[in-house]
Scaffold this active site. Structure first.
Site, PDB file in Angstrom:
ATOM      1  N   LYS A 277       0.856  -1.183   0.000  1.00  0.00           N
ATOM      2  CA  LYS A 277       0.000   0.000   0.000  1.00  0.00           C
ATOM      3  C   LYS A 277       0.896   1.239   0.000  1.00  0.00           C
ATOM      4  O   LYS A 277       1.619   1.494   0.968  1.00  0.00           O
ATOM      5  CB  LYS A 277      -0.917   0.016   1.224  1.00  0.00           C
ATOM      6  CG  LYS A 277      -1.648   1.355   1.373  1.00  0.00           C
ATOM      7  CD  LYS A 277      -2.565   1.403   2.577  1.00  0.00           C
ATOM      8  CE  LYS A 277      -2.915   2.850   2.912  1.00  0.00           C
ATOM      9  NZ  LYS A 277      -3.825   2.960   4.059  1.00  0.00           N
TER      10      LYS A 277
ATOM     11  N   GLY B 156      -8.661   8.670   9.577  1.00  0.00           N
ATOM     12  CA  GLY B 156      -8.929   8.719  11.015  1.00  0.00           C
ATOM     13  C   GLY B 156     -10.018   9.698  11.430  1.00  0.00           C
ATOM     14  O   GLY B 156     -10.265   9.886  12.613  1.00  0.00           O
TER      15      GLY B 156
ATOM     16  N   ALA C 143      -9.841   5.159   3.981  1.00  0.00           N
ATOM     17  CA  ALA C 143      -9.856   6.322   4.884  1.00  0.00           C
ATOM     18  C   ALA C 143     -11.208   7.016   4.917  1.00  0.00           C
ATOM     19  O   ALA C 143     -11.836   7.231   3.884  1.00  0.00           O
ATOM     20  CB  ALA C 143      -8.799   7.335   4.518  1.00  0.00           C
ATOM     21  N   GLY C 144     -11.619   7.336   6.122  1.00  0.00           N
ATOM     22  CA  GLY C 144     -12.794   8.174   6.325  1.00  0.00           C
ATOM     23  C   GLY C 144     -14.022   7.467   6.849  1.00  0.00           C
ATOM     24  O   GLY C 144     -14.916   8.100   7.396  1.00  0.00           O
TER      25      GLY C 144
ATOM     26  N   ASN D  44      -9.221   1.300   9.488  1.00  0.00           N
ATOM     27  CA  ASN D  44      -8.507   0.972  10.722  1.00  0.00           C
ATOM     28  C   ASN D  44      -9.192   1.626  11.923  1.00  0.00           C
ATOM     29  O   ASN D  44      -9.760   0.964  12.785  1.00  0.00           O
ATOM     30  CB  ASN D  44      -7.039   1.408  10.613  1.00  0.00           C
ATOM     31  CG  ASN D  44      -6.147   0.881  11.731  1.00  0.00           C
ATOM     32  OD1 ASN D  44      -4.954   0.704  11.548  1.00  0.00           O
ATOM     33  ND2 ASN D  44      -6.667   0.605  12.914  1.00  0.00           N
ATOM     34  N   THR D  45      -9.200   2.974  11.934  1.00  0.00           N
ATOM     35  CA  THR D  45      -9.699   3.681  13.117  1.00  0.00           C
ATOM     36  C   THR D  45     -11.168   3.413  13.394  1.00  0.00           C
ATOM     37  O   THR D  45     -11.589   3.375  14.557  1.00  0.00           O
ATOM     38  CB  THR D  45      -9.462   5.197  12.962  1.00  0.00           C
ATOM     39  OG1 THR D  45      -8.129   5.398  12.496  1.00  0.00           O
ATOM     40  CG2 THR D  45      -9.625   5.918  14.286  1.00  0.00           C
TER      41      THR D  45
END
Lengths: 77, 262
Positions: free
Chosen positions: B101, B162, B188-189, B210-211
């Protein structure tokens, strides 16, 4: 092989992960990993911007002024 | 026929890719990853902690590379050169594994990608034999260029890394999805399950997060929710939603045979 004046034979300084490290004797990459307690661990080594493959850890001798990076995989996104 | 996500010639049953950062400990990481059903997990590459105690468990022990496909990232890299060096180290670390990535950041506050540096790094990495999945802005021209360079997947942000702000520009994502010949993954997001479902309903091939999982009060429960959301969104996309009809209602029940006919 670094400074070769009396009393300092073999002594040399390298940069390991951004920090100066003085070595009493010339080492191979494999010996450095041993010294750092990383022998047998899953790590990767870069020397002066070039990868040192595992197969060449034993045969690669460090030289004064070398910049070494030793990395591991950590959690990340 | 099984509905597989194919990246660089390899099929994956799960369309949810998860990060391994920000968890309380390795045990929580493992339980969340297992609950997510993800087959591809991202990892970061960092300097060995010089003072680290030998014998401490490592991520590679927690999530064995024999069981998961590792996706080493270049998080924290702000130049093409740093990203390239990081991924060469990753390939050495993971015994020649070349699916990666790429992310080259442009600003520590927003973590928005630096696209000129991203394109530069992608070009070198593809030439060097890497299979590059690339974090990028949601700009259909940039994603087209990355695809033309040989990236194996494009991964536009839906909102800031995040941030949990969800899918802020579904129109741009649709433009990208419509044209792309390689998988498009929202990276993301995503903040909660409905965000993941929306991404998949738009026609994304997968979602990377992830987050949204690690930052939930109960990460393991959220991981399961995300698994279901991605599956539900995918099935809704494949099923083909009914058209939206703003002003014409259409009853679901028969209009004849009423006890008080009009």
């Amino acid at each position: 092989m670094g400074d070769n004046f009396p009393g300092k034979i073999g002594r040399m300084e390298i940069t390991l992960n951004g920090q100066a490290l003085a070595l009493d004797e010339p080492l191979s990459v494999a010996a450095l990993l041993e010294r750092q307690g990383l022998a047998g661990k899953r790590v990767a080594v870069e020397r002066n911007g070039e990868i040192v493959p595992k197969s060449r850890h034993v045969s690669t001798q460090l030289e004064a002024g070398d910049r070494l990076e030793i990395v591991v995989a950590v959690g990340g996104g | 026929m099984e509905d597989l996500l194919t990246i660089a010639g390899k099929g994956y049953r799960s369309r949810l890719l998860v990060g391994t950062g920000k968890y309380k400990d390795f045990d929580e990481t493992r339980r969340a990853v297992e609950a997510s059903g993800a087959e591809i997990v991202t990892v970061a590459i960092r300097r060995t902690n010089i003072g680290q105690e030998p014998g401490q468990p490592s991520l590679l022990d927690t999530l064995p590379p024999s069981k998961f496909t590792y996706l080493p990232n270049t998080a924290g890299c702000y130049t093409a050169d740093d990203a390239i060096r990081t991924l060469r180290l990753a390939r050495e670390l993971l015994d020649g594994h070349d699916l990666v990535k790429l992310e080259v950041l442009g600003d520590p506050q927003t973590l928005f990608p630096n696209m000129p540096e991203t394109l530069k790094a992608a070009q070198t990495l593809v030439k060097d034999g890497f299979k590059v999945m690339v974090y990028c802005s949601d700009d259909p021209i940039q994603t087209r260029q990355l695809e033309e360079m040989g990236c194996v997947a494009v991964m536009p942000l839906a909102s800031l890394i995040g941030s949990g702000m969800g899918i802020l520009n579904p129109w741009n994502l649709s433009l990208i999805i419509e044209k792309a010949q390689v998988p498009v993954l929202v990276d993301a997001g995503v903040g909660t399950a409905s965000d993941a479902a929306i991404a998949m309903e738009l026609g994304c091939d997968g979602v990377l997060m992830n987050t949204a999982i690690a930052g939930a009060k109960n990460p393991v429960l959220m991981a399961g929710a995300m698994k279901k959301a991605v599956e539900a969104g995918r099935e809704a996309f494949l099923a083909g939603r009914m058209p939206k009809k703003l002003y014409s209602a259409s009853p679901s029940s028969p209009t004849t045979g009423l006890i008080s006919p009009k």
